[in-house]
Design an enzyme around this catalytic site. Structure first.
Site, mmCIF file in Angstrom:
data_model
loop_
_atom_site.group_PDB
_atom_site.id
_atom_site.type_symbol
_atom_site.label_atom_id
_atom_site.label_comp_id
_atom_site.label_asym_id
_atom_site.label_seq_id
_atom_site.Cartn_x
_atom_site.Cartn_y
_atom_site.Cartn_z
ATOM 1 N N SER A 62 1.082 -0.922 -0.150
ATOM 2 C CA SER A 62 0.123 -0.133 0.169
ATOM 3 C C SER A 62 0.665 1.525 -0.390
ATOM 4 O O SER A 62 0.517 1.969 -0.215
ATOM 5 C CB SER A 62 -0.550 0.085 1.241
ATOM 6 O OG SER A 62 -0.303 -0.293 2.107
ATOM 7 N N HIS A 290 -0.506 5.886 6.200
ATOM 8 C CA HIS A 290 -0.312 5.644 5.537
ATOM 9 C C HIS A 290 0.412 7.330 4.412
ATOM 10 O O HIS A 290 -0.319 8.568 4.391
ATOM 11 C CB HIS A 290 -1.820 4.777 4.391
ATOM 12 C CG HIS A 290 -0.865 3.652 4.346
ATOM 13 N ND1 HIS A 290 -2.168 3.313 5.491
ATOM 14 C CD2 HIS A 290 -0.648 2.400 3.561
ATOM 15 C CE1 HIS A 290 -2.188 1.534 5.688
ATOM 16 N NE2 HIS A 290 -1.500 0.864 4.525
#
Length: 310
Positions: A62, A290
């Site tokens: 990711s 993230h």
């Protein structure tokens, strides 16, 4: 095409002008043209030895896929949450490389050789013998290192009201032992497989940018509910993972793209516009903890510089 100046005879009805201004103008025009050519050369696309654009394959999890950053890539499986603003796309746009992007959120090293989701090909299928450049971030999902640690430390932090080091006290070296025993050898296996498929490619393995600062930020608990004593614990865990990635890269002929110095001061506790990582709460990404678009750009900058793609 070269344009040659032809001398003209002076008109009988008009006296000839001195030649010096024309000569100066021609010299100025030539200098400007040369400067323009040099400038164009600085922004020329990255090329393979034959003069064609570099064939660039992006692999990884990711952090490579830019999961959580909009817009989503319409060509990617929805479960991968791949962004068109991820660092592979930024690298390709800035260098002119021909990108094949198979990054996918949640990927582990095993997904290089096997299918991550039904209908999704193993990531290594995208790597060919004539691939010029490969980039990847991988390893953070093996053993659920990041997910387990952040969940454990977040839950413990809430219960302790942000005091002490409850996560470290409960888990000790469990996470680092799993990295050494399982993640590190898996990284080497995956990188050897990449090199076997594309032996002449430049393979860049990016480290993970800092998620938390080096020491607790008193104002960050509302966004990152980690107890003050567990902030350095998580930081040390991430450093341990990055060191494992670095060792695996060195032992397999890949290049480690270190994000430690570049991402310092851009962790999830910093304000919007400075941070590269979005926090657990009150962030902008639909996938928390993230990189945001700024973080993906920072990763691209580092990859281009270290791999000499610019």
């Amino acid at each position: 095409m070269v344009i040659r100046a032809r001398a003209l005879a002076p008109s009988p009805s008009r006296p000839s002008r001195p030649s010096r201004p024309r000569s100066r103008a021609l010299r100025l025009a030539a200098a400007l043209a040369a400067a323009g050519t040099a400038t164009l050369g600085l922004s020329a696309p990255a090329q393979a030895s034959g003069g064609d654009p570099l064939d660039y394959v992006a692999l990884g999890d990711s952090f490579s896929a830019g999961s959580g950053v909009l817009p989503l890539d319409p060509t990617a499986p929805l479960l991968c949450a791949r962004s068109t603003a991820n660092y592979p796309h930024v690298v390709a746009q800035r260098t002119g490389a021909r990108l094949t992007d198979v990054t996918c959120g949640g990927a582990q090293t095993k997904d290089f050789a096997g299918s991550q989701y039904p209908g999704v090909a193993p990531q290594l299928d995208a790597v060919k013998a004539d691939t010029d450049v490969v980039t990847l971030t991988i390893g953070g999902n093996d053993n659920n290192t990041f997910i387990s640690a952040i969940l454990a430390c977040g839950s413990a932090g809430v219960l302790s009201g942000g005091k002490g080091s409850p996560c470290k006290d409960a888990n000790g070296d469990k996470f680092t032992k799993a990295i050494d025993a399982s993640t590190y050898p898996a990284l080497k296996t995956a990188l050897r497989a990449v090199k076997a498929k594309a032996p002449d490619a430049r393979v860049g393995v990016l480290g993970y940018p800092w998620i938390v600062p080096a020491k607790a930020d008193p104002g960050c608990f509302a966004k990152m509910p980690i107890a003050s004593g567990d902030v350095p614990y998580l930081r040390d865990l991430q450093a341990h993972l990055n060191k494992a990635v670095q060792r695996a890269a060195a032992e397999t002929g890949a290049t480690f793209v270190d994000m430690a110095a570049a991402s310092e001061g851009h962790d999830a506790c910093k304000p919007l516009g400075t941070r590269w990582i979005e926090p657990v709460l009150f962030g902008t990404n639909f996938v928390p903890v993230h990189p945001n678009a700024l973080g993906e750009k920072g990763m691209a900058d580092q990859a281009i510089g270290v791999l000499k793609l610019g």
